[in-house]
Design a protein around this motif. Structure first.
Motif, short mmCIF file in Angstrom:
data_model
loop_
_atom_site.label_atom_id
_atom_site.label_comp_id
_atom_site.label_asym_id
_atom_site.label_seq_id
_atom_site.Cartn_x
_atom_site.Cartn_y
_atom_site.Cartn_z
N UNK A 131 0.82 -1.21 0.00
CA UNK A 131 0.00 0.00 0.00
C UNK A 131 0.85 1.26 0.00
N UNK A 132 1.90 1.23 0.84
CA UNK A 132 2.72 2.44 0.99
C UNK A 132 3.59 2.70 -0.24
N UNK A 133 3.61 1.77 -1.17
CA UNK A 133 4.40 1.95 -2.40
C UNK A 133 3.57 2.56 -3.53
N UNK A 134 2.40 3.06 -3.23
CA UNK A 134 1.61 3.69 -4.30
C UNK A 134 0.18 3.99 -3.94
N UNK A 135 -0.63 2.92 -3.70
CA UNK A 135 -2.07 3.17 -3.55
C UNK A 135 -2.44 4.09 -2.40
N UNK A 136 -1.56 4.27 -1.46
CA UNK A 136 -1.87 5.16 -0.33
C UNK A 136 -2.17 6.58 -0.82
N UNK A 137 -1.63 6.91 -2.00
CA UNK A 137 -1.89 8.25 -2.56
C UNK A 137 -3.38 8.47 -2.86
N UNK A 138 -4.13 7.39 -3.00
CA UNK A 138 -5.56 7.52 -3.32
C UNK A 138 -6.38 7.93 -2.10
N UNK A 139 -5.83 7.74 -0.92
CA UNK A 139 -6.66 7.92 0.28
C UNK A 139 -6.90 9.38 0.60
N UNK A 140 -8.15 9.66 0.92
CA UNK A 140 -8.51 10.98 1.42
C UNK A 140 -9.55 10.76 2.51
N UNK A 141 -9.96 11.84 3.12
CA UNK A 141 -10.90 11.70 4.24
C UNK A 141 -12.16 10.95 3.79
N UNK A 142 -12.46 9.89 4.50
CA UNK A 142 -13.69 9.13 4.21
C UNK A 142 -13.52 8.02 3.18
#
Ligand code: M6R
Length: 622
Positions: A516-527
Motif C-alpha cells: 500500500x505504501x508503495x503507491x495506492x496510499x496516494x488515493x486515500x482521502x478523508x472518508x
C-alpha cells in the motif's frame, strides 16, 4: 457468453429452443435469435436485442416447425444490434448459421467475398461463414478455388470447404432449407454437445441446456463436424471421413439450478456454500491418518514426493483461488508453488518442467484462456490436471485427470461457491502433498479435522453475517474502494474487489497490505473506504499497522476479523467478525462478508445482480 441450442425431432421446435435459450441465459448475452424450418424447409428467422423473453414475445404463430437452431449473442464483432444478432443467412436465405467463437481471418475473407459481389447485412465475423458456405454449396469455387460441380448442393462438402478456410474458433449450428429435418454442426475450440433423445436429437453449447430432455450425450471434438436428425448423430472429420463417437451419460449433480426461495442466484449460491463444501470434502478427508485422498489425481506418495514444484493457472476468481492454493502448498509441502493468470501463461512461451505438476482451475471448464494454457503446457510435455466444476467440460476432458470441485450448478455470473470449493480442493491437495513430504501426522490431523468442520463454521457465519448494511453504506457512493490483506488474505482482498466491481460497478483496487505504501496510499482521502482483511494469524499485526496508516489519512476502515479479536475490532469504523479457524482455512470464512457486501451493494444500486453488464459466465473467447 454466446450460447447455442438446436433441435431436430417430431416436436414443435420453437418452445424447445426458447426453453433452451432460457437455460443458457446465465452465461451472459446481449441479444438472441432463432431460425426454424417451415413445412417446405424454408427458413423462418426472428431476432431481438435484449432478453430471451423479448425474442419469445416477438415470435408470431407463423413461425413453426420441428427443426431449428437458436443463439444468445455476446457481442464481439460489431455492436449490439438486431442486424448483428444470429442466425445469419446467406444472400438467398437458404442457409442459416449460429456461431460461438471468433473468426480471426474475417478481414481477408470478407474482402474476397465483397469483391465477388456478396452483400453483407451485419458487421459480424459469423456472416462471413454463411456466405462462404453458400459459395461452396453452389459449387462456385469461392475465393478463386475450384470445387467440382458434382458436389454442389452437398452440405457436408460445403461446410468442410468453408471450415478449411477459417482461422479461429467455432461452435456452429447450420440449417439448409434444402435439407429439412437436419441440423449440421462443427466444433473447433468452442464446445458443442449433442443430446440423444428418444426419436429426437438436441445440440447445445452447454450440457445444462440438455438435461431437462436427456443425459445421453456426445461431446463433439475439435475439428469435428456432425449431421443431426431425429434418429441421432453422424460425425465426420474435416477431411470427410466418418469419425467414431462415444456416448457419455451426464452424471446427476447435487444442488438445484432453480432459485427456490432466493431472489437471486448469487444469494442462493452464497448460501449453498456449507453444503457445497461438504460435497467437495466428503469422502476425501482421512482424519485418522491426518491426510486427504484425491482419487482423480491418481498420484501416490512415491510420485508426490518427487514433484519439484506446482503451478496453478486460472482466470478471475479461479486465479484468486490459485493464489490461496499456492500459498497452502508452499506452507504445507515446502516446495515452490506459484499461481499464474492463465491468459498470461499461455501467451508468454512459458518454461515448462515435465517433472512438475500443473493445475488448470476453472468453474466452467470452458474458459478459453485456461484451456489455451492447458494446451500450451501439454505441447511442452508438462502434466496438467483439472480443478473443475462442470463435469465433462472441455478443460476436464483435455486434462483427463484432476479433481471435480462439486459446487453444484453455479448460475450467477459472479462466482461465489465455486471459489470456496476451488480453495477447498486445493487445500485437500496441499494436505495430501504435505503429508507425503514433511508434514507430521499431528499437524495433518489438526488440519483435516479443521477442514471437516469448516462447512459448519461457514453456515454459522451466514446465519449471522454482521453489519453488512453499514459496510454497504460506506461503499455505494465511493469513488473507489481499496482492499488490503496479506498472504491468503491478499487473495481474498483481490476476490472481494473483483466481486464488488463486477456486481456493483464500483471501482476497486486490491493490494497486498505491504504494497500500500508503495503507491495506492496516494488515493486515500478523508472518508475513503478501505476494506481490510485481517484474520487472527501470524500476519495480523503487520496488517493492522497498515490499517493504522489508512486511519491516519482519514480513511474509513471496514474490517473483516476473527471473532473475539476485540483489539482489532476497536481499530475499525465497521467490523465484521467471522468464526475462528485454522489459519490456512481463513479465506473460506473471510470471503463470505465480501460476497455479501458485493451482493448488497449491487442491490442498493439497482444492478442486474445475476447478469452484470458486459460480463459472461463462461468466457469462451480469448
Ligand atoms: O469458469 P472459470 O472459473 O474458468 O471462469 C473464470 C473467470 O471468468 C471467472 O471467475 C470470473 O472472473 C467471474 N465472473 C468472477 O466472479
Amino acid at each position: 457468453m454466446c450460447g447455442i441450442i438446436a433441435y431436430a425431432g417430431p416436436r414443435s421446435a420453437v418452445n424447445l429452443l426458447i426453453d433452451g435459450l432460457h437455460r443458457l441465459e446465465y452465461r451472459g448475452y446481449d441479444s438472441a435469435g432463432l431460425a426454424v424450418q417451415g413445412s417446405r424447409g424454408e427458413l423462418q428467422v426472428e431476432k431481438r436485442v435484449g432478453r430471451v423473453i423479448e425474442l419469445e414475445r416477438a415470435i408470431g404463430p407463423e413461425i413453426k416447425g420441428t427443426t431449428g437452431i437458436a443463439h444468445t449473442r455476446w457481442a464481439t464483432h460489431g455492436g449490439v444490434t438486431r442486424e448483428n444478432c444470429h442466425p445469419h443467412l446467406d444472400s438467398l436465405q437458404r442457409i442459416a448459421v449460429v456461431h460461438n467463437g471468433i473468426i480471426e481471418n474475417m478481414g481477408p475473407l470478407k474482402a474476397r467475398l465483397l469483391s465477388e459481389g456478396v452483400r453483407f447485412r451485419s458487421e459480424t465475423d459469423t456472416e462471413v461463414i454463411v456466405h462462404l458456405i453458400a459459395h461452396f454449396y453452389d459449387g462456385m469455387g469461392a475465393l478463386g478455388d475450384s470445387v467440382s460441380p458434382d458436389v454442389a448442393g452437398d452440405p457436408v462438402v460445403a461446410l468442410r470447404s468453408a471450415l478449411a478456410r477459417l482461422r479461429g474458433t467455432w461452435g456452429l449450428a447450420v440449417l439448409f432449407a434444402d435439407h429439412p429435418g437436419v441440423v449440421f454442426a462443427a466444433r473447433n475450440g468452442s464446445p458443442l454437445v449433442v443430446g440423444l433423445g428418444d426419436g429426437e436429437t438436441f445440440l447445445a453449447s452447454d450440457p445444462h441446456a440438455l438435461t431437462p430432455h436427456t443425459r445421453r450425450v456426445v461431446f463433439l471434438q475439435d475439428g469435428e463436424l456432425a449431421r443431426i436428425d431425429s434418429a441421432g448423430v453422424q460425425t465426420f472429420r474435416i477431411d470427410g471421413v466418418t469419425s467414431k463417437h462415444k456416448v457419455d451419460t451426464l452424471a446427476e449433480e447435487w444442488g438445484d439450478s432453480e432459485l427456490g426461495e432466493f431472489p437471486h442466484y448469487m444469494l442462493k449460491e452464497i448460501h449453498d456454500q456449507p453444503e457445497a463444501l461438504r460435497q467437495c470434502l466428503g469422502g476425501r478427508l482421512v482424519p485418522e491418518d491426518g491426510t486427504a485422498r484425491l482419487g482423480g489425481l491418481d498420484l501416490g506418495p512415491r510420485e508426490l514426493v518427487k514433484l519439484p514444484h506446482v503451478a496453478l493457472m486460472g482466470c478471475g476468481t479461479a486465479y484468486h483461488a490459485c493464489l490461496v492454493g499456492a500459498g497452502a502448498i508452499e506452507a504445507l509441502a515446502r516446495i515452490p508453488a506459484r499461481a499464474e493468470i492463465a491468459s498470461e501463461h499461455r501467451n508468454r512461451n512459458p518454461v515448462i518442467d515435465p517433472e512438475a505438476l500443473y493445475f488448470a482451475v476453472s468453474q466452467s471448464g470452458e474458459t478459453a484462456d485456461t484451456h489455451g494454457a492447458v494446451k500450451e503446457v501439454q505441447v511442452k510435455g508438462g502434466q496438467v490436471m483439472g480443478v473443475v466444476n462442470v463435469v465433462g467440460s472441455s478443460i476436464a476432458r483435455a486434462c483427463g485427470r484432476g479433481v471435480y470441485i462439486h459446487s453444484g450448478p453455479e448460475m450467477a455470473v459472479a462466482s461465489t461457491k465455486a471459489f470456496s470449493n476451488m480453495v477447498a480442493a486445493l487445500l485437500l491437495f496441499a494436505l495430501q502433498l504435505g503429508r507425503a513430504r514433511a508434514m507430521s501426522p499431528h499437524a495433518g490431523k489438526e488440519l483435516a479435522l479443521a477442514l471437516q468442520d469448516v462447512p459448519n463454521r461457514v453456515a454459522r457465519y451466514l446465519a449471522q453475517p454482521g453489519p453488512i448494511e453499514e459496510m454497504v453504506r460506506a461503499v455505494v457512493g465511493a469513488k473507489m474502494v481499496l482492499f488490503l490483506g496479506r498472504g491468503g488474505s491478499a487473495a481474498v482482498a483481490a476476490e472481494g474487489a473483483l466481486k464488488l466491481m463486477e456486481v456493483a460497478y464500483i471501482p476497486c483496487v486490491a493490494y497486498p497490505s505491504g504494497e500500500m505504501k508503495h503507491g495506492p496510499i496516494a488515493l486515500l482521502e478523508k472518508g475513503s473506504p478501505v476494506v481490510v482483511i485481517a484474520p487472527d494469524d501470524e500476519l495480523k499485526d503487520k496488517t493492522l499497522s497498515n490499517l493504522q496508516e489508512c486511519r491516519a489519512r482519514g480513511a474509513r476502515v471496514l474490517l473483516i476479523h476473527t471473532e473475539g479479536d476485540l483489539e482489532a475490532a476497536a481499530l475499525a469504523d465497521v467490523a465484521i467478525a467471522v468464526p475462528r479457524c485454522h489459519p490456512l482455512l481463513s479465506p473460506l470464512l473471510t470471503v463470505l462478508p465480501l460476497q455479501l457486501l458485493a451482493y448488497r451493494a449491487g442491490l442498493a444500486l439497482g444492478r442486474d445482480i445475476d447478469r452484470p453488464r458486459n460480463l459472461a459466465k463462461s468466457v469462451t473467447v480469448e
